[in-house]
Design an enzyme around this catalytic site. Structure first.
Site, PDB file in Angstrom:
ATOM      1  N   THR A  82      43.232  45.944  41.990  1.00 22.11           N
ATOM      2  CA  THR A  82      41.827  45.761  42.331  1.00 22.11           C
ATOM      3  C   THR A  82      41.019  46.343  41.193  1.00 22.11           C
ATOM      4  O   THR A  82      41.445  47.317  40.599  1.00 22.11           O
ATOM      5  CB  THR A  82      41.529  46.602  43.601  1.00 22.11           C
TER       6      THR A  82
ATOM      7  N   GLY B  34      45.395  49.528  45.179  1.00 24.20           N
ATOM      8  CA  GLY B  34      46.712  49.620  45.799  1.00 24.20           C
ATOM      9  C   GLY B  34      46.702  49.077  47.220  1.00 24.20           C
ATOM     10  O   GLY B  34      45.829  48.281  47.578  1.00 24.20           O
TER      11      GLY B  34
HETATM   12  N1  GLY Z   1      43.337  47.320  47.435  1.00 27.33           N
HETATM   13  C1  GLY Z   1      43.182  45.970  47.652  1.00 27.33           C
HETATM   14  C2  GLY Z   1      43.786  45.456  48.879  1.00 27.33           C
HETATM   15  O1  GLY Z   1      44.603  46.094  49.502  1.00 27.33           O
HETATM   16  O2  GLY Z   1      43.459  44.346  49.229  1.00 27.33           O
END
Ligand code: GLY
Length: 335
Positions: free
Chosen positions: A195, A247
């Site tokens: 992300t 994550g």
């Molecule tokens: N951190 C992004 C997700 O889990 O979608």
């Protein structure tokens, strides 16, 4: 621009000094530390070009909010980035659905979750913040709002993403979360997902943040991770600092991760120590799960000090300030 700004500050300081001396009330002069901000930091190596774009605004004295929106639009538009934005991998049914949120220095925030057909969810999130009485729009309603706001509706599934999805379908056996999580942290895994979370402090000392993702590759239809959840994927408190995460979003949501990091900084922890404590809580609650997943936090405090911490090694973040535009820092980790 930096030198000119410094000159203005020095000139202003000189003028203030003269005034204070004249009135004989001067006790001490607090030096202006303009080495700490403006500053922009963001998750992963792909934060470097994103920060660079944000800097085109911050470097000219622009607002942190504008900078973070412009910055994260770079990976959102990157056709080689399959974890954020228009070229993101689809869900298990072949739909590309995106999540994003944004937060400003006044505590305003906006978010979209599971939005489809719109390449820049971060800008829709900002429109939700600025043009509606709400914080979050999801799914079809988010897409409808975006179209009403003039965003282009387009097919996002790229031929490359479609090929990867079809290949995944050949062996896909639905098994909730854990197998998906397994894929996230395998080094070099083509299904690895990340992300972009970005935090910036502008020349006025105001903080804003943005977070955007396509979420887990081949996720269940309708699955939403931490990235569009204010307090989980992103949180900003202009008195204290900001935090963002990357994550496996489920574990971040369970711990309201970014809010936790900001509150820990409020209690006096450094950005890195606050991130470490948040990571340790995830590990403590689910030690076996934690061995198989990656979660990383990135934080900045009001002074412009920053830090990060992750469960697994390999988490990096990018820093851009008056000193350096393309710094990549290897985040510390628990394992
Ligand atoms: N951190 C992004 C997700 O889990 O979608």
């Amino acid at each position: 621009m930096y030198n000119r700004r410094k000159f203005i500050k020095i000139t202003a300081a000189g003028a203030s000094l003269a005034a204070l001396t004249r009135s004989a009330v001067a006790k001490s002069i607090v030096p202006v530390d303009d080495t700490k901000y403006p500053i922009v930091i963001s998750t992963w190596d792909f934060g470097v070009p994103a920060n660079k774009e944000a800097w085109t605004i911050l470097g000219k004295g622009g607002r942190a909010l504008d900078a973070v929106e412009a910055g994260v639009k770079i990976p959102e538009a990157d056709m080689n980035n399959h974890t954020v934005g228009r070229a993101g991998y689809p869900d298990r049914d072949g739909h590309v659905s995106l999540d994003a949120c944004i937060m400003d220095e006044n505590g305003n925030c906006g978010s979209v979750a599971a939005i489809e057909y719109i390449a820049h969810p971060i800008s829709v999130a900002r429109a939700v913040m600025e043009k509606t009485p709400h914080v979050m729009l999801v799914g079809e309603g988010a897409t409808q709002f975006a179209v009403e706001q003039g965003f282009k509706k387009e097919k996002l599934l790229t031929p490359e993403s479609e090929k990867a999805w079809k290949e995944w379908l050949k062996t896909a056996q639905y098994s909730p979360v854990v197998n998906i999580e397994n894929q996230q942290h395998v080094p070099g895994s083509k299904y690895n997902h990340d992300t972009i979370g970005m935090l910036a402090i502008d020349a006025k000392g105001n903080i804003s943040g943005a977070c955007t993702t396509s979420g887990m590759a081949f996720k269940m239809r309708g699955r939403v991770g931490d990235s569009p959840i204010i307090g989980a994927g992103l949180y900003v408190d202009n008195e204290v600092g900001g935090a963002t995460s990357t994550g496996v979003g489920e574990e971040v949501i369970r711990n309201v991760g970014s809010f936790l990091v900001v509150e820990l900084m409020r209690q006096g922890l450094s950005p890195e120590d606050a991130c470490k404590e948040a990571v340790n809580r995830i590990i403590k609650k689910k030690p076996e799960t934690a061995k198989k997943i990656q979660v990383g936090f990135l934080a900045i405090n009001k002074k412009g000090e920053y830090g990060a911490y992750a469960i697994q090694s390999g988490f990096s973040f990018a820093v851009c300030n008056t000193q350096q535009q393309d710094l990549i820092v290897k985040g510390k980790s628990a394992m």
